[in-house]
Design a protein around this motif. Sequence first.
Motif, PDB file in Angstrom:
ATOM      1  N   THR A  42     -45.261  12.182 -34.642  1.00 11.84           N
ATOM      2  CA  THR A  42     -45.232  11.528 -33.338  1.00 11.84           C
ATOM      3  C   THR A  42     -44.133  10.476 -33.312  1.00 11.84           C
ATOM      4  OG1 THR A  42     -47.626  11.810 -33.121  1.00 11.84           O
ATOM      5  CG2 THR A  42     -46.593  10.209 -31.652  1.00 11.84           C
ATOM      6  N   VAL A  43     -43.438  10.398 -32.206  1.00 16.94           N
ATOM      7  CA  VAL A  43     -42.461   9.345 -31.946  1.00 16.94           C
ATOM      8  C   VAL A  43     -42.983   8.587 -30.731  1.00 16.94           C
ATOM      9  CG1 VAL A  43     -40.079   8.840 -31.283  1.00 16.94           C
ATOM     10  CG2 VAL A  43     -40.568  10.751 -32.835  1.00 16.94           C
ATOM     11  N   LYS A  44     -43.289   7.291 -30.926  1.00 15.12           N
ATOM     12  CA  LYS A  44     -43.912   6.510 -29.859  1.00 15.12           C
ATOM     13  C   LYS A  44     -43.125   5.239 -29.596  1.00 15.12           C
ATOM     14  CE  LYS A  44     -48.309   4.708 -28.362  1.00 15.12           C
ATOM     15  NZ  LYS A  44     -49.700   4.487 -28.660  1.00 15.12           N
ATOM     16  N   GLN A  45     -42.753   5.021 -28.349  1.00 17.34           N
ATOM     17  CA  GLN A  45     -41.979   3.843 -27.959  1.00 17.34           C
ATOM     18  C   GLN A  45     -42.893   2.628 -27.834  1.00 17.34           C
ATOM     19  OE1 GLN A  45     -39.977   4.213 -24.183  1.00 17.34           O
ATOM     20  NE2 GLN A  45     -38.717   2.414 -24.557  1.00 17.34           N
ATOM     21  N   GLU A  46     -42.453   1.508 -28.417  1.00 17.72           N
ATOM     22  CA  GLU A  46     -43.118   0.229 -28.180  1.00 17.72           C
ATOM     23  C   GLU A  46     -42.508  -0.331 -26.908  1.00 17.72           C
ATOM     24  OE1 GLU A  46     -43.330  -2.599 -31.337  1.00 17.72           O
ATOM     25  OE2 GLU A  46     -43.642  -1.052 -32.835  1.00 17.72           O
ATOM     26  N   VAL A  47     -43.339  -0.728 -25.957  1.00 18.85           N
ATOM     27  CA  VAL A  47     -42.811  -1.095 -24.639  1.00 18.85           C
ATOM     28  C   VAL A  47     -42.522  -2.580 -24.471  1.00 18.85           C
ATOM     29  CG1 VAL A  47     -43.671   0.900 -23.405  1.00 18.85           C
ATOM     30  CG2 VAL A  47     -45.150  -1.069 -23.684  1.00 18.85           C
ATOM     31  N   LEU A  48     -43.160  -3.453 -25.181  1.00 20.87           N
ATOM     32  CA  LEU A  48     -42.949  -4.889 -24.984  1.00 20.87           C
ATOM     33  C   LEU A  48     -42.067  -5.467 -26.087  1.00 20.87           C
ATOM     34  CD1 LEU A  48     -46.540  -5.859 -23.835  1.00 20.87           C
ATOM     35  CD2 LEU A  48     -44.537  -5.438 -22.413  1.00 20.87           C
ATOM     36  N   THR A  49     -40.847  -4.973 -26.179  1.00 17.04           N
ATOM     37  CA  THR A  49     -39.895  -5.442 -27.187  1.00 17.04           C
ATOM     38  C   THR A  49     -38.584  -5.801 -26.497  1.00 17.04           C
ATOM     39  OG1 THR A  49     -39.115  -3.198 -27.643  1.00 17.04           O
ATOM     40  CG2 THR A  49     -40.906  -4.031 -29.028  1.00 17.04           C
ATOM     41  N   TRP A  50     -37.829  -6.697 -27.118  1.00 16.56           N
ATOM     42  CA  TRP A  50     -36.541  -7.120 -26.563  1.00 16.56           C
ATOM     43  C   TRP A  50     -35.546  -5.970 -26.572  1.00 16.56           C
ATOM     44  CZ3 TRP A  50     -34.481 -10.526 -23.560  1.00 16.56           C
ATOM     45  CH2 TRP A  50     -33.106 -10.738 -23.567  1.00 16.56           C
ATOM     46  N   LEU A  51     -35.388  -5.322 -27.714  1.00 13.06           N
ATOM     47  CA  LEU A  51     -34.525  -4.148 -27.834  1.00 13.06           C
ATOM     48  C   LEU A  51     -35.410  -2.917 -28.021  1.00 13.06           C
ATOM     49  CD1 LEU A  51     -31.779  -5.592 -30.205  1.00 13.06           C
ATOM     50  CD2 LEU A  51     -31.554  -5.095 -27.773  1.00 13.06           C
ATOM     51  N   PRO A  52     -34.937  -1.729 -27.622  1.00  9.32           N
ATOM     52  CA  PRO A  52     -35.753  -0.524 -27.757  1.00  9.32           C
ATOM     53  C   PRO A  52     -36.209  -0.305 -29.203  1.00  9.32           C
ATOM     54  CG  PRO A  52     -33.821  -0.079 -26.424  1.00  9.32           C
ATOM     55  CD  PRO A  52     -33.644  -1.459 -26.988  1.00  9.32           C
ATOM     56  N   LYS A  53     -37.492   0.037 -29.356  1.00 13.42           N
ATOM     57  CA  LYS A  53     -38.074   0.246 -30.678  1.00 13.42           C
ATOM     58  C   LYS A  53     -39.062   1.404 -30.596  1.00 13.42           C
ATOM     59  CE  LYS A  53     -40.331  -2.273 -34.406  1.00 13.42           C
ATOM     60  NZ  LYS A  53     -40.832  -3.589 -34.849  1.00 13.42           N
ATOM     61  N   PHE A  54     -39.024   2.273 -31.605  1.00 15.17           N
ATOM     62  CA  PHE A  54     -39.884   3.445 -31.652  1.00 15.17           C
ATOM     63  C   PHE A  54     -40.600   3.506 -32.998  1.00 15.17           C
ATOM     64  CE2 PHE A  54     -36.736   4.266 -28.513  1.00 15.17           C
ATOM     65  CZ  PHE A  54     -37.369   5.011 -27.535  1.00 15.17           C
TER      66      PHE A  54
END
Length: 156
Positions: A51-63
């Motif tokens: 699974t690849v899941k995006q963290e939504v509450l971060t300054w820069l994009p993080k998965f």
Amino acid sequence: MKLLFKQRMFSWFDSYDIYDENENTVYVVKGQLSWGHCLKIFDTEENELGTVKQEVLTWLPKFELYEGENYIGCLEKELGWFKPKYNIDFNGWHVEGDFPGWDYTITKPVGETVATVSKELLQWTDTYVLDIVDPADALHVLMFVLAIDAEKCSAK
């Protein structure tokens, strides 16, 4: 080992088919309904591999990346002016792309190449060629390519 990563043209969520050099399907990727991107990777027998899941509450994009149910690391975009760069919290790997961000290389801490990724231009959907040095790294490289593609999609 080479893999061809092709996004499906008509689907409600992100969906991809991953082919080997002989055009046999190796992996199927299905998007899930969630906040941010959530991509599930399956083998040809519908067994969930990762699974690849995006963290939504971060300054820069993080998965976040999961192999089965186990967290194995993450990919986070770095600030950069001309070339996209990503830190990978997995085996010390690092990703650096070219100016337009269509081609990039995944390297080990000592600079040894893990994989090169090239986007095929003039295609109807996102299509990448993954040239992977060690076939044992194929699933992990695919996860990072999915995360980078999702980050670029979110940035548009």
